[in-house]
Scaffold this motif. Structure first.
Motif, mmCIF file in Angstrom:
data_model
loop_
_atom_site.group_PDB
_atom_site.id
_atom_site.type_symbol
_atom_site.label_atom_id
_atom_site.label_comp_id
_atom_site.label_asym_id
_atom_site.label_seq_id
_atom_site.Cartn_x
_atom_site.Cartn_y
_atom_site.Cartn_z
ATOM 1 N N VAL A 166 40.417 49.628 54.494
ATOM 2 C CA VAL A 166 40.428 50.130 53.119
ATOM 3 C C VAL A 166 40.825 48.969 52.218
ATOM 4 C CG1 VAL A 166 41.427 51.749 51.466
ATOM 5 C CG2 VAL A 166 41.078 52.469 53.839
ATOM 6 N N VAL A 167 39.995 48.654 51.242
ATOM 7 C CA VAL A 167 40.277 47.584 50.292
ATOM 8 C C VAL A 167 40.589 48.213 48.937
ATOM 9 C CG1 VAL A 167 39.335 45.591 49.061
ATOM 10 C CG2 VAL A 167 38.857 45.899 51.492
ATOM 11 N N THR A 168 41.663 47.763 48.322
ATOM 12 C CA THR A 168 42.110 48.296 47.035
ATOM 13 C C THR A 168 41.979 47.218 45.964
ATOM 14 O OG1 THR A 168 43.704 49.726 48.154
ATOM 15 C CG2 THR A 168 44.006 49.368 45.789
ATOM 16 N N ASN A 169 41.203 47.503 44.926
ATOM 17 C CA ASN A 169 41.058 46.588 43.788
ATOM 18 C C ASN A 169 41.635 47.254 42.540
ATOM 19 O OD1 ASN A 169 39.632 44.755 45.420
ATOM 20 N ND2 ASN A 169 37.684 45.756 44.983
ATOM 21 N N VAL A 170 42.480 46.537 41.821
ATOM 22 C CA VAL A 170 43.118 47.054 40.612
ATOM 23 C C VAL A 170 42.679 46.213 39.423
ATOM 24 C CG1 VAL A 170 45.315 47.582 39.492
ATOM 25 C CG2 VAL A 170 45.105 47.798 41.983
ATOM 26 N N HIS A 171 42.386 46.859 38.312
ATOM 27 C CA HIS A 171 41.931 46.110 37.135
ATOM 28 C C HIS A 171 42.508 46.709 35.857
ATOM 29 C CE1 HIS A 171 38.849 49.223 38.096
ATOM 30 N NE2 HIS A 171 39.000 49.493 36.811
ATOM 31 N N ALA A 172 42.603 45.872 34.822
ATOM 32 C CA ALA A 172 43.094 46.316 33.523
ATOM 33 C C ALA A 172 42.504 45.426 32.446
ATOM 34 C CB ALA A 172 44.625 46.258 33.476
ATOM 35 N N SER A 173 42.364 45.985 31.242
ATOM 36 C CA SER A 173 41.882 45.209 30.100
ATOM 37 C C SER A 173 42.619 45.655 28.850
ATOM 38 C CB SER A 173 40.368 45.393 29.917
ATOM 39 O OG SER A 173 40.058 46.746 29.609
ATOM 40 N N TYR A 174 42.715 44.736 27.877
ATOM 41 C CA TYR A 174 43.435 45.045 26.639
ATOM 42 C C TYR A 174 42.832 44.254 25.491
ATOM 43 C CZ TYR A 174 47.198 45.532 23.227
ATOM 44 O OH TYR A 174 47.913 45.803 22.091
ATOM 45 N N GLU A 175 42.470 44.955 24.409
ATOM 46 C CA GLU A 175 41.945 44.310 23.200
ATOM 47 C C GLU A 175 43.129 43.952 22.308
ATOM 48 O OE1 GLU A 175 38.814 45.164 19.522
ATOM 49 O OE2 GLU A 175 38.966 46.579 21.203
ATOM 50 N N PHE A 176 43.603 42.722 22.421
ATOM 51 C CA PHE A 176 44.824 42.317 21.744
ATOM 52 C C PHE A 176 44.580 41.853 20.311
ATOM 53 C CE2 PHE A 176 43.148 38.661 24.013
ATOM 54 C CZ PHE A 176 43.242 37.622 23.096
ATOM 55 N N MET A 177 43.306 41.695 19.929
ATOM 56 C CA MET A 177 42.956 41.271 18.582
ATOM 57 C C MET A 177 41.499 41.667 18.355
ATOM 58 S SD MET A 177 43.166 37.363 17.079
ATOM 59 C CE MET A 177 44.722 37.140 17.953
ATOM 60 N N ASP A 178 41.110 41.819 17.099
ATOM 61 C CA ASP A 178 39.720 42.150 16.813
ATOM 62 C C ASP A 178 38.794 41.146 17.495
ATOM 63 O OD1 ASP A 178 40.485 44.285 15.311
ATOM 64 O OD2 ASP A 178 40.180 43.315 13.366
ATOM 65 N N ASP A 179 37.863 41.658 18.263
ATOM 66 C CA ASP A 179 36.839 40.871 18.962
ATOM 67 C C ASP A 179 37.374 40.088 20.151
ATOM 68 O OD1 ASP A 179 34.927 41.705 17.056
ATOM 69 O OD2 ASP A 179 35.501 40.066 15.731
ATOM 70 N N TRP A 180 38.665 40.227 20.454
ATOM 71 C CA TRP A 180 39.260 39.515 21.586
ATOM 72 C C TRP A 180 39.768 40.516 22.622
ATOM 73 C CZ3 TRP A 180 39.503 34.262 22.444
ATOM 74 C CH2 TRP A 180 39.159 33.434 21.363
ATOM 75 N N LYS A 181 39.471 40.231 23.884
ATOM 76 C CA LYS A 181 39.909 41.114 24.966
ATOM 77 C C LYS A 181 40.359 40.292 26.162
ATOM 78 C CE LYS A 181 36.861 43.542 27.262
ATOM 79 N NZ LYS A 181 35.885 44.610 27.649
ATOM 80 N N ALA A 182 41.459 40.712 26.763
ATOM 81 C CA ALA A 182 41.958 40.080 27.984
ATOM 82 C C ALA A 182 41.759 41.043 29.154
ATOM 83 C CB ALA A 182 43.432 39.727 27.842
ATOM 84 N N GLU A 183 41.347 40.493 30.289
ATOM 85 C CA GLU A 183 41.127 41.291 31.494
ATOM 86 C C GLU A 183 41.900 40.656 32.653
ATOM 87 O OE1 GLU A 183 36.536 42.766 30.642
ATOM 88 O OE2 GLU A 183 36.931 41.046 31.963
ATOM 89 N N ILE A 184 42.475 41.494 33.488
ATOM 90 C CA ILE A 184 43.135 41.014 34.692
ATOM 91 C C ILE A 184 42.758 41.931 35.848
ATOM 92 C CG2 ILE A 184 45.253 42.341 34.242
ATOM 93 C CD1 ILE A 184 46.779 39.958 35.558
ATOM 94 N N THR A 185 42.483 41.327 36.984
ATOM 95 C CA THR A 185 42.125 42.108 38.164
ATOM 96 C C THR A 185 42.834 41.537 39.384
ATOM 97 O OG1 THR A 185 40.288 42.864 39.557
ATOM 98 C CG2 THR A 185 40.055 40.709 38.575
ATOM 99 N N MET A 186 43.264 42.440 40.256
ATOM 100 C CA MET A 186 43.840 42.050 41.544
ATOM 101 C C MET A 186 42.949 42.635 42.623
ATOM 102 S SD MET A 186 47.598 42.798 43.233
ATOM 103 C CE MET A 186 48.444 41.863 41.957
ATOM 104 N N LYS A 187 42.254 41.763 43.339
ATOM 105 C CA LYS A 187 41.344 42.195 44.392
ATOM 106 C C LYS A 187 42.075 42.182 45.734
ATOM 107 C CE LYS A 187 37.443 40.359 41.780
ATOM 108 N NZ LYS A 187 36.976 41.650 41.274
ATOM 109 N N ASN A 188 41.767 43.194 46.555
ATOM 110 C CA ASN A 188 42.481 43.379 47.823
ATOM 111 C C ASN A 188 43.981 43.374 47.568
ATOM 112 O OD1 ASN A 188 43.051 43.728 50.525
ATOM 113 N ND2 ASN A 188 42.343 41.695 51.160
ATOM 114 N N ALA A 189 44.405 44.252 46.664
ATOM 115 C CA ALA A 189 45.782 44.246 46.168
ATOM 116 C C ALA A 189 46.811 44.419 47.271
ATOM 117 C CB ALA A 189 45.953 45.343 45.110
#
Length: 608
Positions: free
Chosen positions: A558-581
């Motif tokens: 079983v492989v678990t992938n976790v991801h998140a994103s956040y629009e911290f400013m107009d037109d700007w977005k940060a993404e973070i993912t942990m693969k095989n958490a």
């Protein structure tokens, strides 16, 4: 192309038509439940029931398809922050993925137990594969270029020719349209990984363009015990052009090139995959349109240490006529293709194929009927006629029953026939028959789909080392399976689930065919917020044999992938993912380990 969208019931907010394509026993489709964070009915309907083209070659709703279909949308691809197609395909209904380790390493995709070479891969309708190995280079197609993925399970040879035995996977690239925008993405993470992508699109009067360039580079992880990390780099470019004429005609041009270097244990490999396409859509009348497409695809590789070359060039010309008659639709067409191969290890002749095909889609209210017929003339294997019939019945506004029967064939690859000291030029072409029964339920913010299938693969080519040397054999294989899928959206939650049970054996020995897991599953849960999203994807598979007749099995995982994103400013977005958490050790190919836990951060900027 003139688009005709067929609907079973235009008076309801969601379409409930159902479909089928491969007949005997198939209950297929709890595919990825694409879910939208917004709860309005129109948004939910478009997310849970997107358009699908691959099943019929003309656009229809997923719920109106008579085939078992999964659609992976751009929003889902971006949410999962996948770097490779294998991350999107693994655990989908009827799909099993085997990979020789980490990023860029050889990836095989099995559909309904058929060979990986029996999975037809298309990019915007253009076939891409290696005539030597038979499979497609899924690992070299950047997910940053993919706008949508369609997975159609069951034989589709009547529409797409040989090799569409287990099913068809089609990647759609971003189109050039009457919009201007620019996107920039940069990322970095574990294994000294770095990525950058830039896309710009615009238009002038009746002409449009889209240009995308990207780069991905990683030192990679350890893929084989006792060996060092194995790196991979990729540079890619996409150019899509379009022009609309006052007559309603449209001409399009496509260039997609992906190339780089891949590092294997004790070796290096330079590769290139390329797709070129020129299309013309002509509205002949209000009820008749004609599509013409000329294309060329290339799959090239060279081993640095030995200088071994395996290059495939496929050229295709395809003509399709789409005729609408009330609620009914007809497709008539012809196709000609040529595979030319350059191989340093052996002499390989060119292979030509000419075909004519026809499809009928009948809508009789509660009942839908699809008929397909195709005749191929292959320079290596002569004439072959394939066909299919599918029937759908709308039980009520929410539920539809479907059943189908289909045939397909696949010629042995050039490696099967001619590889030195192991190829066998007497191998026979694979002939398949598949029967399927399915049922689907569609509601305002929820759907489920179930299918069962029974498939026979006569003269399937399997490589085995019975004699101590790896050689190909013809075997008769029998496959039976159940496919389940569901999708749901409520408030700000989105859920996706899929499960497959598969039994495929060599009929003469009873051995389970290698690299196919008997059970696979996928679960995705996402929560949206005003300016962001968090989610988790679980991909699971049970034991699988490593080679035909071997008692050695690869353990379940079983492989678990976790991801998140956040629009911290107009037109700007940060993404973070942990693969095989959870940092699980797993293998999908004997001796090759999947990547360990890794973390990646990406910044995105969108203009206009």
């Amino acid at each position: 192309m003139t688009i005709y969208i067929r609907s079973k019931d235009t008076n309801t907010s969601s379409l409930r038509a159902f479909s089928l394509k491969t007949l005997l026993i198939s209950c297929s489709a709890l595919p990825a439940m694409s879910v939208n964070a917004e709860s309005d009915s129109s948004s939910t309907d478009m997310t849970l029931q997107p358009l699908v083209v691959t099943a019929t070659s003309t656009p229809i709703k997923v719920a109106d398809s008579l085939s078992s279909v999964t659609v992976i949308t751009k929003e889902e691809i971006e949410a999962q922050q996948a770097y490779e197609m294998s991350e999107l395909l693994a655990g989908q209904p009827g799909v099993d993925v085997s990979s020789n380790g980490g990023y860029g390493k050889t990836t095989s995709v099995y559909m309904r137990g058929a060979n990986s070479s029996s999975t037809k891969f298309l990019i915007d309708g253009i076939p891409l594969y290696s005539a030597t190995s038979g499979g497609a280079a899924f690992q070299y197609i950047p997910t940053s270029l993919i706008d949508r993925l369609e997975i159609v399970r069951g034989p589709k040879a009547t529409l797409y020719g040989a090799d569409a035995v287990g099913g068809v996977i089609q990647a759609f690239l971003p189109e050039a349209n009457d919009e201007s925008h620019a996107d920039i993405s940069v990322g970095a993470g574990s294994f000294n990984t770095m990525s950058a992508d830039v896309t710009a699109s615009g238009f002038y009067e009746s002409s449009q363009y889209l240009l995308s360039v990207g780069k991905f580079d990683t030192d990679g992880d350890i893929v084989k015990e006792g060996e060092g990390a194995q790196g991979y780099n990729n540079e890619n470019i996409l150019l899509n052009l379009g022009h609309d004429f006052d007559s309603g005609a449209r001409v399009t041009g496509l260039v997609m090139n992906s190339e780089g270097r891949n590092y294997y244990v004790g070796n290096e490999n330079d590769y290139k995959v390329q797709v070129l396409g020129l299309g013309l859509s002509l509205p002949m009348t209000d009820y008749w349109s004609t599509d013409i497409k000329l294309s060329q695809s290339r799959d090239e590789s060279m081993t640095i240490s030995s200088g071994d070359v395996f290059d495939t060039k496929t050229q295709t010309a395809r003509l399709s006529n789409i005729i609408s008659a009330g609620n009914h639709e007809f497709v008539l067409g012809a196709e000609a293709s040529e595979d030319s191969v350059e191989v340093s290890a052996y002499d390989a002749p060119n292979r030509n194929n000419k075909a004519i095909f026809a499809q009928s889609l009948f809508d009789f209210g509660q009942t839908s009927l699809q008929l397909n017929l195709r005749h191929d003339d292959n320079s290596a294997y002569g004439h072959s006629t394939t066909g299919g019939v599918a029937l759908g019945y709308q039980l009520d506004q929410e539920h539809t029953l479907r059943t189908s029967y289909g045939r397909a064939f696949e010629a042995p690859t050039f490696n099967d026939l001619y590889y030195p000291y192991s190829g066998d030029p007497t191998l026979q072409a694979t002939d398949s028959e598949t029967v399927e029964i399915g049922i689907r339920g569609d509601y305002e913010s929820f759907y489920w789909d179930a299918a069962i299938f029974d498939a026979s693969y006569g003269d399937m080519v399997i490589w085995s080392n019975y004699t101590g040397t790896w050689v190909p054999y013809n075997v008769d294989a029998k496959a039976q399976g159940v496919e389940l899928a569901s999708g749901m959206t409520f408030n700000d939650w989105q859920l996706r689930a899929a499960y497959t049970w598969l039994d495929i054996t060599d009929e003469s020995t009873g051995y389970q065919l290698p690299k196919r897991a008997k059970r696979t599953a996928r679960l995705g849960i996402d929560r949206s917020f005003e300016k962001g999203q968090v989610g988790v994807t679980l991909i699971a598979a049970n034991d699988r044999t490593s080679t035909l007749g071997s008692s050695e099995t690869l353990p379940r995982y079983v492989v678990t992938n976790v991801h998140a994103s956040y629009e911290f400013m107009d037109d700007w977005k940060a993404e973070i993912t942990m693969k095989n958490a959870l940092d699980k050790e797993y293998q999908t190919a004997n001796g090759y380990y999947g990547p360990s836990r890794s973390v990646f951060l990406t910044l995105n900027y969108s203009a206009f």
